[in-house]
Design a protein around this motif. Structure first.
Motif, PDB file in Angstrom:
ATOM      1  N   GLN A 199      -2.757   2.461   0.733  1.00 45.21           N
ATOM      2  CA  GLN A 199      -1.552   2.200   1.545  1.00 45.21           C
ATOM      3  C   GLN A 199      -0.301   2.732   0.866  1.00 45.21           C
ATOM      4  N   THR A 200      -0.211   2.489  -0.440  1.00 45.99           N
ATOM      5  CA  THR A 200       1.008   2.889  -1.153  1.00 45.99           C
ATOM      6  C   THR A 200       1.146   4.411  -1.174  1.00 45.99           C
ATOM      7  N   MET A 201       0.002   5.079  -1.228  1.00 44.63           N
ATOM      8  CA  MET A 201       0.063   6.545  -1.259  1.00 44.63           C
ATOM      9  C   MET A 201       0.070   7.097   0.168  1.00 44.63           C
ATOM     10  N   TYR A 202       0.883   6.484   1.003  1.00 45.96           N
ATOM     11  CA  TYR A 202       1.141   6.956   2.368  1.00 45.96           C
ATOM     12  C   TYR A 202      -0.119   6.977   3.228  1.00 45.96           C
ATOM     13  N   ASN A 203      -0.994   6.006   2.997  1.00 51.94           N
ATOM     14  CA  ASN A 203      -2.187   5.819   3.810  1.00 51.94           C
ATOM     15  C   ASN A 203      -3.205   6.939   3.773  1.00 51.94           C
ATOM     16  N   THR A 204      -3.067   7.834   2.805  1.00 54.25           N
ATOM     17  CA  THR A 204      -4.155   8.800   2.637  1.00 54.25           C
ATOM     18  C   THR A 204      -4.302   9.192   1.169  1.00 54.25           C
ATOM     19  N   VAL A 205      -5.548   9.202   0.731  1.00 55.10           N
ATOM     20  CA  VAL A 205      -5.811   9.686  -0.630  1.00 55.10           C
ATOM     21  C   VAL A 205      -6.724  10.916  -0.571  1.00 55.10           C
ATOM     22  N   VAL A 250       1.502   4.249 -10.663  1.00 55.48           N
ATOM     23  CA  VAL A 250       0.578   3.568 -11.590  1.00 55.48           C
ATOM     24  C   VAL A 250       0.148   2.261 -10.923  1.00 55.48           C
ATOM     25  N   PHE A 251      -1.162   2.091 -10.773  1.00 56.65           N
ATOM     26  CA  PHE A 251      -1.708   0.852 -10.209  1.00 56.65           C
ATOM     27  C   PHE A 251      -2.429   0.124 -11.332  1.00 56.65           C
ATOM     28  N   ASP A 252      -1.843  -0.978 -11.743  1.00 57.23           N
ATOM     29  CA  ASP A 252      -2.343  -1.665 -12.929  1.00 57.23           C
ATOM     30  C   ASP A 252      -3.181  -2.872 -12.512  1.00 57.23           C
ATOM     31  N   GLY A 253      -4.495  -2.688 -12.531  1.00 59.24           N
ATOM     32  CA  GLY A 253      -5.405  -3.750 -12.107  1.00 59.24           C
ATOM     33  C   GLY A 253      -5.612  -4.810 -13.166  1.00 59.24           C
ATOM     34  N   ARG A 254      -4.961  -4.636 -14.303  1.00 62.74           N
ATOM     35  CA  ARG A 254      -5.141  -5.597 -15.390  1.00 62.74           C
ATOM     36  C   ARG A 254      -3.821  -6.171 -15.888  1.00 62.74           C
ATOM     37  N   LYS A 255      -2.744  -5.744 -15.247  1.00 64.99           N
ATOM     38  CA  LYS A 255      -1.409  -6.163 -15.703  1.00 64.99           C
ATOM     39  C   LYS A 255      -1.316  -5.949 -17.224  1.00 64.99           C
TER      40      LYS A 255
END
Ligand code: NAD
Ligand code: UGA
Length: 460
Positions: A318-324, A436-441
């Motif tokens: 979603q954050t990357m404009y709904n397409t990867v 940056v998507f931090d799945g571990r904070k």
């Protein structure tokens, strides 16, 4: 019963290997042989170069160096080791069944049963058989029946001695356990095993119970630990929509001594070979006794965990404009937690699978996991062909290469080294905007935002 002189452990995996290494280290007068059908695994345990041990655990190499060849041996000769031992640990895998009754929930006990039959066939002297694997409550009954009905008239005593070590800290956990749990019916057999542990564990930390309490306590301990992770992960989603910060909430509730601070770290979801398997097993057992509410209650821990993994992948999309599609997402970490090379049920596998379904290009760096293992994990899911997995996923040995030219970085494992990277250099090499998507904070929001990253962390 006289003091134990020879121990055999069937199963040289993540539990059998480290556990027996420490028992041998602390009991130089007991000979311990760890056996396995897997020849490559045994060869790796015997490798001169301790970097090639099949299990990566901080401190394990030193323990193996001390005991191996002195009173610790690794072998594929299962029959010989069974015949010679006074005490036999069964530490084989007990995965979730993938077929037949209980498929997807019950524990598959075929490896356990094979061990029991082999012990019964080979044994010509009395043995104490110790369940080290995690087993459904009342398995000892089945084991005893097989041993007594197919044996050569020798006496078998069954003990349950579940293992509570966590991967990544196995050696410290074994050296300094919160408790050792021994369940059994024969006071003499229990005492023989107590003496093995007493070589280094204070007596008051060695708990003895009946067989069924011991078997069940192992499943319950894992269920409670996993439940805490799912509980805080549920709150992480609420934090994201309310402006609360999950780390602050964890700290605030964890300081209540009745709640305690451990296992309150929000994450992309728990992984590992056991939490899911053991809870599914607990759910299955509860259902088999028609305890519907009990089963539903514990099943929710798994459902929430699945939701957390999906939610993280969806957030990236979603954050990357709904397409990867065609976008390069660099994965930092593949192991299910830091300080291990184990990837079983790692959240990274499921997040990758979700992104690959959208045709993302995933480039993975993990300090301890091999490319071969990563492809094996993806192929095992069977979502797409092995060729497609290799077309879409690249595995590299250098974190900077994983992120060079990337649209996004995703932190899947909390390896300490990720914090020490030159994030200025990474920023320069990434596409803009640099997500940056931090799945571990794990990383520092302020630092990354100052460098110009668009930073998203679980629970903020
Ligand atoms: P693993 O898969 O790493 O090791 C099991 C080994 O047993 C394999 O090497 C396999 O080849 C061998 N094996 C299977 N059948 C055999 C047979 N008949 N004869 C000889 N060898 C045989 O599994 P693991 O992670 O060590 O887990 C073992 C058990 O311990 C499981 O029940 C698990 O739930 C439990 N446990 C695991 C952990 C953990 O951190 N991994 C912690 C506590 C308890
Ligand atoms: C777990 C238990 O902690 C051990 O006591 C048990 O012996 C073992 O399972 C087992 O039976 O196999 P392990 O799976 O090795 O050990 O590792 P944990 O430290 O429990 O972590 C499990 C997962 O939960 C990891 O993916 C970890 O990242 C995650 N986790 C843990 C969180 O997301 N948040 C936390 O606060 C703690």
């Amino acid at each position: 019963m006289s003091k134990i002189k020879k121990i055999t452990c069937i199963g040289a995996g993540y539990v059998g290997g480290p556990t027996m290494s420490v028992i041998a280290q602390k009991n130089p007068d007991i000979d311990i042989t760890v056996v396995d059908l897997n020849q490559a695994r045994i060869a790796a345990w015997n490798d001169e170069n301790l970097e090639n041990l099949p299990v990566y655990e901080p401190g394990l190499d030193a323990v193996v160096r001390e005991a191996r060849g002195r009173n610790l041996f690794f072998s594929t000769d299962v029959n010989k080791a069974i015949a010679e031992a006074d005490m036999i640990f069964i530490s084989v895998n007990t995965p979730t069944k993938t077929y037949g009754k209980g498929k997807g929930q019950a524990a598959d006990l075929k490896y356990i049963e094979l061990c029991a039959r082999q012990i019964a066939e080979v044994a010509t002297s009395d043995k104490i058989v110790v369940e080290k694997s995690t087993l459904p409550v009342r398995t000892a009954e089945a084991l005893k029946s097989i041993l007594d009905h197919t044996g050569n008239g020798v006496n078998f005593h069954i003990l349950s001695n579940p293992e509570f070590l966590a991967e990544g800290t196995a050696i410290t956990d074994l050296h300094n356990p919160d408790r050792v749990l021994i369940g059994g019916e024969s006071a003499e057999a229990i005492e023989a095993l107590v003496q093995v542990y007493e070589a280094w564990v204070p007596r008051e930390r060695i708990l003895t119970t009946n067989l069924w309490s011991s078997e069940l306590s192992k499943l319950v301990a894992n269920a409670f630990l996993a439940q805490r992770v799912s509980s805080i992960n549920a709150i992480s989603e609420l934090c994201e929509v309310t402006g609360a910060n999950v780390e602050e909430v964890s700290k605030a509730i964890g300081q209540d001594s009745r709640i305690g601070s451990k296992f309150l770290k929000a994450s992309v979801g728990f992984g590992g070979s056991c939490f899911q398997k053991d809870i599914l097993n607990l759910v299955y057992i509860a259902r088999s006794y028609n305890l519907r509410e009990v089963a539903d209650y514990w099943e929710q821990v798994i459902l929430l965990n699945d939701h957390q993994k999906t939610r993280f992948a969806e957030k990236i999309i979603q954050t990357m404009y709904n397409t990867v599609n065609g976008k390069h997402v660099g994965f930092l970490g593949w192991a299910f937690k830091k300080d291990t090379n184990d990837t079983r049920e790692s959240a990274a596998i499921y997040v990758a699978d979700h992104l690959l379904a959208e045709e993302a290009n995933v480039v993975v760096y993990d300090p301890k996991v091999t490319a071969e293992q990563i492809y094996k994990d993806l192929d095992y899911l069977g979502t797409r062909s092995p060729e497609d997995n290799r077309r879409l996923v690249r595995v590299v040995n250098d974190p900077y290469e994983a992120l060079s030219g990337a649209h996004a970085a995703a932190v899947l494992t909390e390896w300490d080294e990720f914090k020490t990277y030159d994030w200025t250099r990474i920023k320069e090499d990434m596409k803009r905007p640099s997500f940056v998507f931090d799945g571990r904070k794990l990383l520092n929001r302020l630092e990354l935002e100052t460098l110009g990253f668009a930073y998203y962390a679980i629970g903020e």
